[in-house]
Design a protein around this motif. Structure first.
Motif, PDB file in Angstrom:
ATOM      1  N   ALA A  44       0.826  -1.203   0.000  1.00  5.87           N
ATOM      2  CA  ALA A  44       0.000   0.000   0.000  1.00  5.87           C
ATOM      3  C   ALA A  44       0.862   1.256   0.000  1.00  5.87           C
ATOM      4  CB  ALA A  44      -0.938  -0.002   1.207  1.00  5.87           C
ATOM      5  N   PHE A  48       0.892   3.889  -2.982  1.00  3.99           N
ATOM      6  CA  PHE A  48       0.479   5.271  -2.736  1.00  3.99           C
ATOM      7  C   PHE A  48       1.558   6.240  -3.226  1.00  3.99           C
ATOM      8  CE2 PHE A  48       0.032   9.053   0.022  1.00  3.99           C
ATOM      9  CZ  PHE A  48      -1.263   9.416  -0.329  1.00  3.99           C
ATOM     10  N   GLN A 182       1.257  -7.340  -3.431  1.00  2.11           N
ATOM     11  CA  GLN A 182      -0.166  -7.375  -3.097  1.00  2.11           C
ATOM     12  C   GLN A 182      -0.841  -8.623  -3.665  1.00  2.11           C
ATOM     13  OE1 GLN A 182      -2.513  -4.517  -5.130  1.00  2.11           O
ATOM     14  NE2 GLN A 182      -4.432  -5.211  -4.249  1.00  2.11           N
ATOM     15  N   ILE A 249      -6.282   1.370  -2.185  1.00  2.00           N
ATOM     16  CA  ILE A 249      -5.475   1.442  -0.964  1.00  2.00           C
ATOM     17  C   ILE A 249      -6.334   1.751   0.258  1.00  2.00           C
ATOM     18  CG2 ILE A 249      -3.686   2.788   0.217  1.00  2.00           C
ATOM     19  CD1 ILE A 249      -2.414   3.172  -2.608  1.00  2.00           C
ATOM     20  N   MET A 253      -7.024  -2.118   1.119  1.00  2.25           N
ATOM     21  CA  MET A 253      -5.737  -2.584   1.624  1.00  2.25           C
ATOM     22  C   MET A 253      -5.477  -2.142   3.060  1.00  2.25           C
ATOM     23  SD  MET A 253      -3.434  -2.108  -1.818  1.00  2.25           S
ATOM     24  CE  MET A 253      -1.979  -2.933  -1.139  1.00  2.25           C
ATOM     25  N   ILE A 254      -5.685  -0.867   3.354  1.00  6.51           N
ATOM     26  CA  ILE A 254      -5.433  -0.383   4.712  1.00  6.51           C
ATOM     27  C   ILE A 254      -6.411  -0.982   5.716  1.00  6.51           C
ATOM     28  CG2 ILE A 254      -5.485   1.664   6.191  1.00  6.51           C
ATOM     29  CD1 ILE A 254      -4.166   3.221   3.949  1.00  6.51           C
ATOM     30  N   SER A 257      -5.460  -4.603   6.368  1.00  5.60           N
ATOM     31  CA  SER A 257      -4.201  -4.801   7.084  1.00  5.60           C
ATOM     32  C   SER A 257      -4.291  -4.385   8.550  1.00  5.60           C
ATOM     33  CB  SER A 257      -3.076  -4.014   6.403  1.00  5.60           C
ATOM     34  OG  SER A 257      -3.294  -2.608   6.520  1.00  5.60           O
ATOM     35  N   PHE A 270       3.848   0.468   5.747  1.00  8.94           N
ATOM     36  CA  PHE A 270       3.288   1.453   4.815  1.00  8.94           C
ATOM     37  C   PHE A 270       4.234   2.634   4.671  1.00  8.94           C
ATOM     38  CE2 PHE A 270       0.996   5.298   3.813  1.00  8.94           C
ATOM     39  CZ  PHE A 270       0.102   4.931   2.812  1.00  8.94           C
TER      40      PHE A 270
END
Length: 286
Positions: A44, A48, A182, A249, A253-254, A257, A270
């Motif tokens: 991520a 980003f 990922q 993201i 993803m965030i 996680s 990150f």
């Protein structure tokens, strides 16, 4: 400048990382939550940074603010609209649905196959109806996860193609690496239920690999060709790719996680991932 063949090859390798995620089914059906969360956080952060340095900033240099802004908004809306139709890969991996989103903190140490399937043993009868129901549930989940991987690899592939078309080879490679990272847990999410439908390990790994290796290079070739042929399209296309990546993201993803008790590890990786992109962008002057 790299050729479209090289871009397709790089994107294909990134997409094929889903097959790497399927390899553990040969020996186990569980992976560490700590590893999963940290890997997602790292990917991520890199993605980003790539969205900012490889797409937004160059887009502003080659076009107007409004072109990039419109592209970002369109990309974000596209990803969210796609998610309305396709279930979220990482929520399926966690064994959750939209009704429990965002994921709640849990203390399990591993992601197990049982979290992806209906519980066997309860409700089975002498005729084996429970086993057939479990196989059907596994088949459904495998198809859903595979569809989600395919959808998400399209904007990611576009981002790789657009980065290379803009002459940002270093950032394009770093982006491909992040996407590959990922794709590994995504591949595991598809492989576990697929392996329980009666498919051999070889076919499970093959189908899982193709779920990423097919759409990613096609999208990368499309992004590369469009920007190369229509130079004025780069700001809008770069914004669109950045918008889809940022939406992935922060939408998936965030949250994914941070759902297993290892939020600090995911946050740290990150930051590390973002720093990697700062070094790639500034240190290597790409």
């Amino acid at each position: 400048m790299v050729s479209i063949v090289e871009v397709v090859a790089i994107a294909g390798l990134a997409g094929a990382a889903t097959g790497v995620g399927a390899l553990p089914i040969v020996v186990t059906e569980r992976i560490s939550h700590r590893f999963y969360d940290a890997a997602l956080g790292l990917a991520a952060g890199i993605m980003f940074g790539a969205a900012v340095f490889a797409l937004v900033v160059p887009g502003l240099e080659f076009g107007s603010l409004w072109e990039v802004v419109v592209g970002i908004l369109l990309g974000g809306v596209f990803l969210l609209a796609a998610n309305r139709l396709i279930p979220h890969v990482h929520l399926l991996l966690a064994g959750e649905t939209d009704e429990t989103y965002p994921p709640t903190a849990r203390a399990e140490e591993t992601i197990e196959a049982d979290g992806l399937t209906s519980k066997a043993g309860g409700g089975t009868d002498d005729n084996g109806d429970g086993d057939s129901e479990d196989a059907e549930e596994n088949r459904r989940r495998a198809l859903l996860v595979g569809s989600a991987i395919t959808i998400h690899n399209v904007p990611e592939g576009l981002a790789i193609g657009i980065a290379f078309a803009g002459g940002l080879e270093g950032v394009g490679i770093a982006l491909a690496v992040a996407i590959a990272i990922q794709n590994v847990p995504d591949g595991f999410a598809m492989a576990v239920p697929a392996s329980r439908t009666g498919l051999s390990n070889a076919k499970t790994i093959l189908y899982t690999t193709l779920s990423g290796a097919v759409p990613e290079p096609i999208a990368a070739a499309l992004g590369f060709a469009l920007v190369s042929l229509v130079t004025g399209l780069f700001p809008l296309a770069a914004g669109f790719a950045a918008g889809t990546m940022i939406a992935v993201i922060f939408r998936e993803m965030i949250p994914a996680s941070h759902g297993h008790g290892y939020a600090d590890a995911a946050t740290l990786t990150f930051v590390v991932g973002f720093v990697v992109m700062v070094i790639v962008d500034v240190g290597l002057a790409v």
